[in-house]
Enzyme design. Sequence first.
Site, PDB file in Angstrom:
ATOM      1  N   GLY A  43       0.825  -1.219   0.000  1.00 52.93           N
ATOM      2  CA  GLY A  43       0.000   0.000   0.000  1.00 52.93           C
ATOM      3  C   GLY A  43       0.849   1.255   0.000  1.00 52.93           C
ATOM      4  N   THR A 142       9.610   2.017  -6.677  1.00 51.54           N
ATOM      5  CA  THR A 142      10.075   2.199  -5.295  1.00 51.54           C
ATOM      6  C   THR A 142       9.684   3.554  -4.696  1.00 51.54           C
ATOM      7  OG1 THR A 142      12.237   2.602  -6.340  1.00 51.54           O
ATOM      8  CG2 THR A 142      11.930   0.501  -5.221  1.00 51.54           C
ATOM      9  N   GLY A 184       1.707  20.870   2.453  1.00 48.42           N
ATOM     10  CA  GLY A 184       1.821  21.951   3.426  1.00 48.42           C
ATOM     11  C   GLY A 184       0.463  22.568   3.740  1.00 48.42           C
ATOM     12  N   ASP A 306       5.813   7.612  -8.226  1.00 49.28           N
ATOM     13  CA  ASP A 306       6.620   8.763  -7.805  1.00 49.28           C
ATOM     14  C   ASP A 306       8.084   8.647  -8.226  1.00 49.28           C
ATOM     15  OD1 ASP A 306       4.328   9.649  -6.614  1.00 49.28           O
ATOM     16  OD2 ASP A 306       5.133   9.756  -4.580  1.00 49.28           O
ATOM     17  N   HIS A 439     -30.795  19.880  -8.467  1.00 47.91           N
ATOM     18  CA  HIS A 439     -30.918  21.071  -7.631  1.00 47.91           C
ATOM     19  C   HIS A 439     -31.453  20.683  -6.266  1.00 47.91           C
ATOM     20  CE1 HIS A 439     -31.782  25.212  -6.490  1.00 47.91           C
ATOM     21  NE2 HIS A 439     -32.937  24.769  -6.017  1.00 47.91           N
TER      22      HIS A 439
HETATM   23  C1  LIG Z   1       1.248  13.482   3.223  1.00 49.64           C
HETATM   24  C2  LIG Z   1       0.899  13.001   1.842  1.00 49.64           C
HETATM   25  C3  LIG Z   1      -0.383  13.141   1.366  1.00 49.64           C
HETATM   26  C4  LIG Z   1      -0.712  12.699   0.090  1.00 49.64           C
HETATM   27  N1  LIG Z   1      -1.990  12.844  -0.331  1.00 49.64           N
HETATM   28  C5  LIG Z   1      -2.336  12.417  -1.557  1.00 49.64           C
HETATM   29  C6  LIG Z   1      -3.675  12.513  -2.008  1.00 49.64           C
HETATM   30  O1  LIG Z   1      -4.556  12.987  -1.294  1.00 49.64           O
HETATM   31  N2  LIG Z   1      -3.979  12.067  -3.238  1.00 49.64           N
HETATM   32  C7  LIG Z   1      -3.027  11.529  -4.053  1.00 49.64           C
HETATM   33  O2  LIG Z   1      -3.352  11.142  -5.174  1.00 49.64           O
HETATM   34  N3  LIG Z   1      -1.747  11.414  -3.655  1.00 49.64           N
HETATM   35  C8  LIG Z   1      -1.376  11.840  -2.427  1.00 49.64           C
HETATM   36  N4  LIG Z   1      -0.093  11.685  -2.002  1.00 49.64           N
HETATM   37  C9  LIG Z   1       0.903  11.120  -2.934  1.00 49.64           C
HETATM   38  C10 LIG Z   1       0.817   9.595  -2.998  1.00 49.64           C
HETATM   39  O3  LIG Z   1       0.908   9.072  -1.711  1.00 49.64           O
HETATM   40  C11 LIG Z   1       1.945   9.071  -3.885  1.00 49.64           C
HETATM   41  O4  LIG Z   1       1.892   9.700  -5.134  1.00 49.64           O
HETATM   42  C12 LIG Z   1       1.846   7.571  -4.099  1.00 49.64           C
HETATM   43  O5  LIG Z   1       1.880   6.895  -2.868  1.00 49.64           O
HETATM   44  C13 LIG Z   1       3.010   7.088  -4.978  1.00 49.64           C
HETATM   45  O6  LIG Z   1       2.932   5.715  -5.153  1.00 49.64           O
HETATM   46  P1  LIG Z   1       4.223   4.878  -5.549  1.00 49.64           P
HETATM   47  O7  LIG Z   1       3.763   3.476  -5.710  1.00 49.64           O
HETATM   48  O8  LIG Z   1       4.935   5.509  -6.652  1.00 49.64           O
HETATM   49  O9  LIG Z   1       5.206   5.011  -4.303  1.00 49.64           O
HETATM   50  P2  LIG Z   1       5.034   4.611  -2.782  1.00 49.64           P
HETATM   51  O10 LIG Z   1       3.630   4.663  -2.365  1.00 49.64           O
HETATM   52  O11 LIG Z   1       6.035   5.440  -2.044  1.00 49.64           O
HETATM   53  O12 LIG Z   1       5.442   3.093  -2.734  1.00 49.64           O
HETATM   54  C14 LIG Z   1       6.731   2.641  -2.932  1.00 49.64           C
HETATM   55  C15 LIG Z   1       6.916   1.380  -2.147  1.00 49.64           C
HETATM   56  O13 LIG Z   1       8.165   0.808  -2.490  1.00 49.64           O
HETATM   57  C16 LIG Z   1       8.726   0.230  -1.331  1.00 49.64           C
HETATM   58  N5  LIG Z   1      10.168   0.105  -1.541  1.00 49.64           N
HETATM   59  C17 LIG Z   1      11.076   1.097  -1.717  1.00 49.64           C
HETATM   60  N6  LIG Z   1      12.297   0.565  -1.905  1.00 49.64           N
HETATM   61  C18 LIG Z   1      12.161  -0.774  -1.849  1.00 49.64           C
HETATM   62  C19 LIG Z   1      13.059  -1.859  -1.972  1.00 49.64           C
HETATM   63  N7  LIG Z   1      14.361  -1.667  -2.186  1.00 49.64           N
HETATM   64  N8  LIG Z   1      12.567  -3.104  -1.860  1.00 49.64           N
HETATM   65  C20 LIG Z   1      11.239  -3.326  -1.641  1.00 49.64           C
HETATM   66  N9  LIG Z   1      10.357  -2.320  -1.512  1.00 49.64           N
HETATM   67  C21 LIG Z   1      10.805  -1.077  -1.624  1.00 49.64           C
HETATM   68  C22 LIG Z   1       8.353   1.206  -0.224  1.00 49.64           C
HETATM   69  O14 LIG Z   1       8.395   0.570   1.042  1.00 49.64           O
HETATM   70  C23 LIG Z   1       6.960   1.617  -0.637  1.00 49.64           C
HETATM   71  O15 LIG Z   1       5.969   0.843  -0.015  1.00 49.64           O
HETATM   72  C24 LIG Z   1       0.274  12.095  -0.722  1.00 49.64           C
HETATM   73  C25 LIG Z   1       1.569  11.926  -0.236  1.00 49.64           C
HETATM   74  C26 LIG Z   1       1.882  12.373   1.025  1.00 49.64           C
HETATM   75  C27 LIG Z   1       3.268  12.174   1.535  1.00 49.64           C
END
Ligand SMILES: Cc1cc2nc3c(=O)[nH]c(=O)nc-3n(C[C@H](O)[C@H](O)[C@H](O)COP(=O)(O)OP(=O)(O)OC[C@H]3O[C@@H](n4cnc5c(N)ncnc54)[C@H](O)[C@@H]3O)c2cc1C
Length: 462
Positions: A43, A142, A184, A306, A439
């Site tokens: 997640g 990641t 923020g 990300d 409405h």
């Molecule tokens: C405070 C906050 C509020 C947010 N609010 C919103 C929102 O309201 N709406 C929205 O759309 N987005 C929001 N976001 C952004 C959103 O959370 C991210 O864009 C999203 O989680 C990105 O997903 P991802 O899969 O790219 O990365 P992540 O969710 O960061 O997942 C990456 C995963 O990779 C794992 N990982 C890393 N390296 C390794 C490794 N070497 N081996 C195994 N596992 C590894 C990590 O443990 C992690 O679980 C918010 C972010 C923050 C910080």
Amino acid sequence: MANDASTVFDVVILGGGSGGYAAALRGAQLGLSVALIEKGELGGTCLHRGCIPTKALLHAAEVADETKEAAEFGVLATFQGIDINGVHKYKDDVVAGLYKGLQGLVASRKVTFIQGEGKLSSQTSVDVNGQRIEGRHIVLATGSVPRSIPGLDIDGNRIISSDHALKLDYIPKSAIILGGGVIGCEFASVWKSFGVDVTIVEGLPHLVPLEDENSSKLLERAFRKRGIKFELKSRFSGVEYTENGVRVSTENGKSIEADVLLVAIGRGPVSAGLGYEEQGVAMDRGYVLVDEYLRTNVPSISAVGDLVPTLQLAHVGFAEGILVAERIAGLKVVPIDYDGIPRVTYSNPEVASVGLTEAKAVEQYGKEKVVTLKYNLAGNGKSKILKTAGEIKLVQVKDGAVVGVHMVGARMGEQVGEAQLIYNWEALPAEVAQLIHAHPSQSEALGEAHLALAGKPLHAHD
Ligand SMILES: Cc1cc2nc3c(=O)[nH]c(=O)nc-3n(C[C@H](O)[C@H](O)[C@H](O)COP(=O)(O)OP(=O)(O)OC[C@H]3O[C@@H](n4cnc5c(N)ncnc54)[C@H](O)[C@@H]3O)c2cc1C
């Protein structure tokens, strides 16, 4: 773990956040064999440290505000304060429920979930827990972590990131938030509702600087009214500890003191030491570079979420993960139109948008080709009932489609679904004006804005 050394998966995914698990679920649905490697919790950021917990805090903040304002609606209620442990319990219960559901979903789709820290060991394998996991395709997912700047060390105590802010077991009397972007502004909103004296320090001329300037100004007006302070065009120059907190100074000579400093200046990719560069993956400042199909320069390796330099949003990660899984499974895929992705800042008031800002539209089409219209929520019955102020601003290409929808006001995040259909279907104002809106609803404001843009305003002045 359910594989032996001879297994070669169709897809091996490194990282189980929004991008990674969406690729896993869609891949498995399409009949691919999938291994999903996650070092922390399935997640990722969104579920455990991002979208979900922050929105739970924002909802608790809304309940607090509504309790304080109950008398305005003729309701007798007394606001006695915030029980921060109770707030955390509520937030953690929401996260735990969704986490359980997601774990069940991944298991039910027969995804091989591997708990452990992985490293790319070749162009077709990831090493984890001393084992080599082979795949015809690798998806790097990641994610990202909070970023800081030189000279600003996050100590997790008085200088904190959003990760710490979500777990703070007390309510500070005062807080400085460095960065007036989405994260923020959302924390500023929550903390103000919880009684914190908040000051945002932002280097750019506006809060939520990626939004249309009109939305930024409306948010600033609303924050000012709520007593949320902000210093714009103020670049951070240093921080020092005081007896009970911190003192932040800015390049334009401001000095602000507070109990805590939340650093919310953005998030950086997680890629260092993971073998990406060694395996020849092209990178830029830690981000993995991809084409419009999320392919890296290495044919067997894709990257999503990300970690790649696109919008850092969970639903972008979902969309990118799905696209990659479908491409690998041999389906025809179309590149994502990143302008068509809805963006919401869930503060009070909410800021929601899709498509181009006026400035971007002017850049793209020329000033004389861009038409805008603002519809004030004061003319919308439901918004009046909610006692919310705000506006909907439409950006249209002259005699053509609506290319931008920008909304500020309570619950405007919920209106962005219709707004994105309007943008993505390249709707003409007259076509939207034809659709009848319920409405009294806030969606009606979108309908009325289009009626006005089509030249036949109803509850708006000509
Ligand atoms: C405070 C906050 C509020 C947010 N609010 C919103 C929102 O309201 N709406 C929205 O759309 N987005 C929001 N976001 C952004 C959103 O959370 C991210 O864009 C999203 O989680 C990105 O997903 P991802 O899969 O790219 O990365 P992540 O969710 O960061 O997942 C990456 C995963 O990779 C794992 N990982 C890393 N390296 C390794 C490794 N070497 N081996 C195994 N596992 C590894 C990590 O443990 C992690 O679980 C918010 C972010 C923050 C910080």
